[in-house]
Design a protein around this motif. Structure first.
Motif, PDB file in Angstrom:
ATOM      1  N   ALA C 147       0.852  -1.199   0.000  1.00 45.72           N
ATOM      2  CA  ALA C 147       0.000   0.000   0.000  1.00 45.72           C
ATOM      3  C   ALA C 147       0.877   1.234   0.000  1.00 45.72           C
ATOM      4  O   ALA C 147       1.971   1.238   0.572  1.00 45.72           O
ATOM      5  N   GLY C 148       0.403   2.303  -0.663  1.00 41.65           N
ATOM      6  CA  GLY C 148       1.214   3.517  -0.758  1.00 41.65           C
ATOM      7  C   GLY C 148       0.396   4.763  -0.504  1.00 41.65           C
ATOM      8  O   GLY C 148      -0.785   4.694  -0.170  1.00 41.65           O
ATOM      9  N   PRO C 149       1.028   5.924  -0.669  1.00 39.50           N
ATOM     10  CA  PRO C 149       0.376   7.193  -0.335  1.00 39.50           C
ATOM     11  C   PRO C 149      -0.675   7.589  -1.371  1.00 39.50           C
ATOM     12  O   PRO C 149      -0.544   7.264  -2.553  1.00 39.50           O
ATOM     13  N   ASP C 150      -1.684   8.310  -0.921  1.00 41.51           N
ATOM     14  CA  ASP C 150      -2.724   8.822  -1.818  1.00 41.51           C
ATOM     15  C   ASP C 150      -2.110   9.748  -2.860  1.00 41.51           C
ATOM     16  O   ASP C 150      -1.194  10.528  -2.559  1.00 41.51           O
ATOM     17  N   GLY C 151      -2.614   9.651  -4.085  1.00 45.64           N
ATOM     18  CA  GLY C 151      -2.149  10.540  -5.136  1.00 45.64           C
ATOM     19  C   GLY C 151      -0.927  10.038  -5.872  1.00 45.64           C
ATOM     20  O   GLY C 151      -0.442  10.693  -6.793  1.00 45.64           O
ATOM     21  N   TYR C 152      -0.408   8.862  -5.457  1.00 43.85           N
ATOM     22  CA  TYR C 152       0.774   8.291  -6.106  1.00 43.85           C
ATOM     23  C   TYR C 152       0.465   6.899  -6.646  1.00 43.85           C
ATOM     24  O   TYR C 152      -0.393   6.200  -6.105  1.00 43.85           O
ATOM     25  N   VAL C 153       1.184   6.499  -7.691  1.00 41.89           N
ATOM     26  CA  VAL C 153       1.079   5.154  -8.244  1.00 41.89           C
ATOM     27  C   VAL C 153       2.474   4.527  -8.244  1.00 41.89           C
ATOM     28  O   VAL C 153       3.468   5.206  -8.514  1.00 41.89           O
ATOM     29  N   CYS C 154       2.541   3.231  -7.944  1.00 39.53           N
ATOM     30  CA  CYS C 154       3.829   2.526  -7.884  1.00 39.53           C
ATOM     31  C   CYS C 154       4.276   2.106  -9.279  1.00 39.53           C
ATOM     32  O   CYS C 154       3.495   1.555 -10.052  1.00 39.53           O
ATOM     33  N   LEU C 155       5.560   2.378  -9.601  1.00 39.25           N
ATOM     34  CA  LEU C 155       6.107   1.976 -10.905  1.00 39.25           C
ATOM     35  C   LEU C 155       7.013   0.762 -10.814  1.00 39.25           C
ATOM     36  O   LEU C 155       7.355   0.161 -11.835  1.00 39.25           O
ATOM     37  N   GLY C 156       7.429   0.391  -9.586  1.00 37.24           N
ATOM     38  CA  GLY C 156       8.315  -0.763  -9.489  1.00 37.24           C
ATOM     39  C   GLY C 156       8.648  -1.104  -8.065  1.00 37.24           C
ATOM     40  O   GLY C 156       8.682  -0.242  -7.191  1.00 37.24           O
ATOM     41  N   SER C 157       8.881  -2.411  -7.861  1.00 35.97           N
ATOM     42  CA  SER C 157       9.282  -2.941  -6.564  1.00 35.97           C
ATOM     43  C   SER C 157      10.518  -3.793  -6.810  1.00 35.97           C
ATOM     44  O   SER C 157      10.533  -4.611  -7.734  1.00 35.97           O
ATOM     45  N   PHE C 158      11.569  -3.613  -6.019  1.00 32.28           N
ATOM     46  CA  PHE C 158      12.811  -4.342  -6.286  1.00 32.28           C
ATOM     47  C   PHE C 158      13.594  -4.523  -4.997  1.00 32.28           C
ATOM     48  O   PHE C 158      13.268  -3.937  -3.966  1.00 32.28           O
ATOM     49  N   THR C 159      14.631  -5.361  -5.076  1.00 34.95           N
ATOM     50  CA  THR C 159      15.426  -5.694  -3.893  1.00 34.95           C
ATOM     51  C   THR C 159      16.856  -5.235  -4.080  1.00 34.95           C
ATOM     52  O   THR C 159      17.461  -5.493  -5.123  1.00 34.95           O
ATOM     53  N   TYR C 160      17.398  -4.523  -3.066  1.00 32.18           N
ATOM     54  CA  TYR C 160      18.834  -4.252  -3.050  1.00 32.18           C
ATOM     55  C   TYR C 160      19.503  -5.422  -2.331  1.00 32.18           C
ATOM     56  O   TYR C 160      19.213  -5.696  -1.163  1.00 32.18           O
ATOM     57  N   ASP C 161      20.426  -6.111  -3.026  1.00 31.46           N
ATOM     58  CA  ASP C 161      21.025  -7.343  -2.501  1.00 31.46           C
ATOM     59  C   ASP C 161      22.441  -7.060  -2.001  1.00 31.46           C
ATOM     60  O   ASP C 161      23.366  -6.892  -2.805  1.00 31.46           O
ATOM     61  N   ILE C 162      22.629  -7.057  -0.672  1.00 33.94           N
ATOM     62  CA  ILE C 162      23.967  -6.779  -0.121  1.00 33.94           C
ATOM     63  C   ILE C 162      24.970  -7.876  -0.468  1.00 33.94           C
ATOM     64  O   ILE C 162      26.174  -7.654  -0.372  1.00 33.94           O
ATOM     65  N   HIS C 163      24.467  -9.062  -0.886  1.00 32.72           N
ATOM     66  CA  HIS C 163      25.372 -10.161  -1.247  1.00 32.72           C
ATOM     67  C   HIS C 163      25.692 -10.177  -2.745  1.00 32.72           C
ATOM     68  O   HIS C 163      26.434 -11.039  -3.214  1.00 32.72           O
ATOM     69  N   GLY C 164      25.131  -9.244  -3.505  1.00 30.47           N
ATOM     70  CA  GLY C 164      25.371  -9.209  -4.945  1.00 30.47           C
ATOM     71  C   GLY C 164      26.822  -8.887  -5.271  1.00 30.47           C
ATOM     72  O   GLY C 164      27.534  -8.303  -4.452  1.00 30.47           O
ATOM     73  N   PRO C 165      27.276  -9.260  -6.493  1.00 32.94           N
ATOM     74  CA  PRO C 165      28.671  -9.024  -6.860  1.00 32.94           C
ATOM     75  C   PRO C 165      29.015  -7.538  -6.989  1.00 32.94           C
ATOM     76  O   PRO C 165      30.169  -7.167  -6.824  1.00 32.94           O
ATOM     77  N   VAL C 166      28.027  -6.711  -7.288  1.00 35.15           N
ATOM     78  CA  VAL C 166      28.275  -5.284  -7.478  1.00 35.15           C
ATOM     79  C   VAL C 166      27.366  -4.502  -6.529  1.00 35.15           C
ATOM     80  O   VAL C 166      26.177  -4.793  -6.415  1.00 35.15           O
ATOM     81  N   HIS C 167      27.943  -3.509  -5.864  1.00 34.63           N
ATOM     82  CA  HIS C 167      27.195  -2.768  -4.839  1.00 34.63           C
ATOM     83  C   HIS C 167      26.406  -1.598  -5.418  1.00 34.63           C
ATOM     84  O   HIS C 167      25.706  -0.905  -4.679  1.00 34.63           O
TER      85      HIS C 167
END
Ligand SMILES: [K+]
Ligand SMILES: [K+]
Ligand SMILES: [K+]
Lengths: 216, 216, 216
Positions: C147-167
């Motif tokens: 759920a998000g704030p009124d008046g806004y629409v979500c364009l994307g959901s993603f994960t920042y992976d601290i174990h990924g090869p590139v920070h």
């Protein structure tokens, strides 16, 4: 793949300039701007949002970087000096720099934010010249320059290419001095279409007089 | 080609230190200078041009960076701390650093502007030592150090080589502590020929006590 | 060898973002923080040494970077914005940014100090969402957001992976707008285990409306 090669070239070019060449236009090497012979700075006239207009009122200094900005490192869009549109002898942008060390100029490096990362690439410099305060008989070589200021001789004329693979562009000068200099003018004669001209960074390379030769 | 290989080595060395090692001498990790045990700073006495002499009067602070400069990033010539020439127990340059985290020292990194980009490489450090406030029986290993301050034990003696292929030089310490420390001294015992000594950056690496081990 | 490959990947990823993509969250491109829709900042409560506690009293500002820090470059541990732990509609950390240019969002980049160089990786963001002030019928695509704030629409959901090869991690958005926007919200919904959340940098990429197309 071609794109990765270009990025590697850019990183190598930057490392070579940072790690392998003395920059006589560096503040840390004693370089200073001569305000009297330098173009006035540009004040941007418009932004799209009200928020950014308000921000400019609150933070006016962040919107008009001084000429010394063109001698300093840059990391972001806007880390550049922009010259006000002007008519007359200074051309689109003239930068006068006193050096901290006597030297023999050999190369100039011009840097600009890459085209793909820029929202206003038209303000990048195109035709650029380097002038030094010597007499004609103290210069060997004949660069193809436009008319210049009294008391100076042109050492080179070159083009900054916004379409080039690397946005940090080093060129060899066309002429050499026979006496050391401690001052130089960078003169921008044309840009890529804007009414004002911005310089992210300019560097001067060459031979140091009284150098490190006796280090063991 | 050899030169390109050296530049790639330099970039890889910098990335490895920045991205793969905790720097316990980083201000962001809580490190602070102990002024009382740190050498006084150097004030340069000469520049070649009148312009730069005037500039120094107007901008005196830009000419005498404080000791904390040796813990901070650098980008340009002059982004370094220079110790005043001194006689006595502090050697050519002594830097005392309180750490924000308890740790076990393993490596030290010394950085200096590369020789080819420098107008005064003689002020680079040569023989360097690391000392920590423990007792002799809390140390395993026997580094070959000169005499040092009371209350400290030497963990390593090493050379910063201005002729090395990479200007960012990481060395393993010769000895290990059996108890964590939260303070360290960097002592420069010789340089490459100048009457004063400058440090662009020094970093301390090792094992964090109470670390990230339980991150999932 | 694998490690060297990861470092090369990181350098290439950073160069690609810096040199090949417009960052609409850059201050130099006119971006500004909307304080009213942004989480309050975190004030750290403890350090290990007395020296660092005293330093914080002397230099309090260095210990509570403002939200704009999340839009600026970083070089060191601590060059990040940390949001105060909060309950309610802002999630773990919400950053509201007014853009200086109208644009069509395509990608987001999240950056954090690499795990191996960090003393507190748990405060890194994990689940992140991007929201823009449009109506549902001005969006094509169906991201899987909370759920998000009124008046806004979500364009994307993603994960920042601290174990990924590139920070430095760039992701494509799940949805596209059919009208340009000049504002966006970054919402952090979870982190890697800390009670507060820190953002080293977030960038917004996409298509500039009224761009450089006519440069010759
Ligand atoms: K600059
Ligand atoms: K430094
Ligand atoms: K930052």
């Amino acid at each position: 793949v071609e794109e990765n090669r270009h990025l590697s070239l850019a990183l190598a070019a930057i490392a070579e300039i940072d790690f392998r060449k003395i920059n006589f236009f560096s503040i840390g090497n004693g370089a200073r701007i001569n305000q009297r012979e330098t173009s006035p700075s540009y004040t941007p006239s418009s932004d799209i949002t009200i928020a950014s207009k308000l921000a400019r009122i609150v933070l006016p200094s962040s919107h008009r970087p001084p000429p010394v900005t063109a001698l300093q490192p840059w990391y972001e869009p806007g880390d550049c000096w922009c010259a006000a549109p002007a008519e007359g002898s200074l051309g689109l942008a003239q930068l006068s720099v006193s050096l901290g060390k006597k030297m023999l100029p050999r190369q100039v490096t011009i840097e600009h934010l890459p085209k793909q990362a820029s929202v206003d690439i038209k303000s990048a410099p195109k035709a650029v010249e380097l002038w030094v305060p010597v007499t004609v008989d103290q210069v060997e070589g004949a660069p193809n320059c436009e008319a210049g200021p009294d008391g100076y001789v042109c050492l080179g004329s070159f083009t900054y290419d916004i379409h080039g693979p690397v946005h940090v562009q080093t060129v060899n000068l066309d002429a050499e001095v026979t006496v050391p200099v401690d001052k130089a003018l960078v003169r921008v004669k044309s840009n890529w279409g804007a009414e004002h001209t911005c310089i992210y960074r300019v560097r001067l390379h060459g031979d140091l007089v009284d150098g490190n030769d006796d280090v063991e």
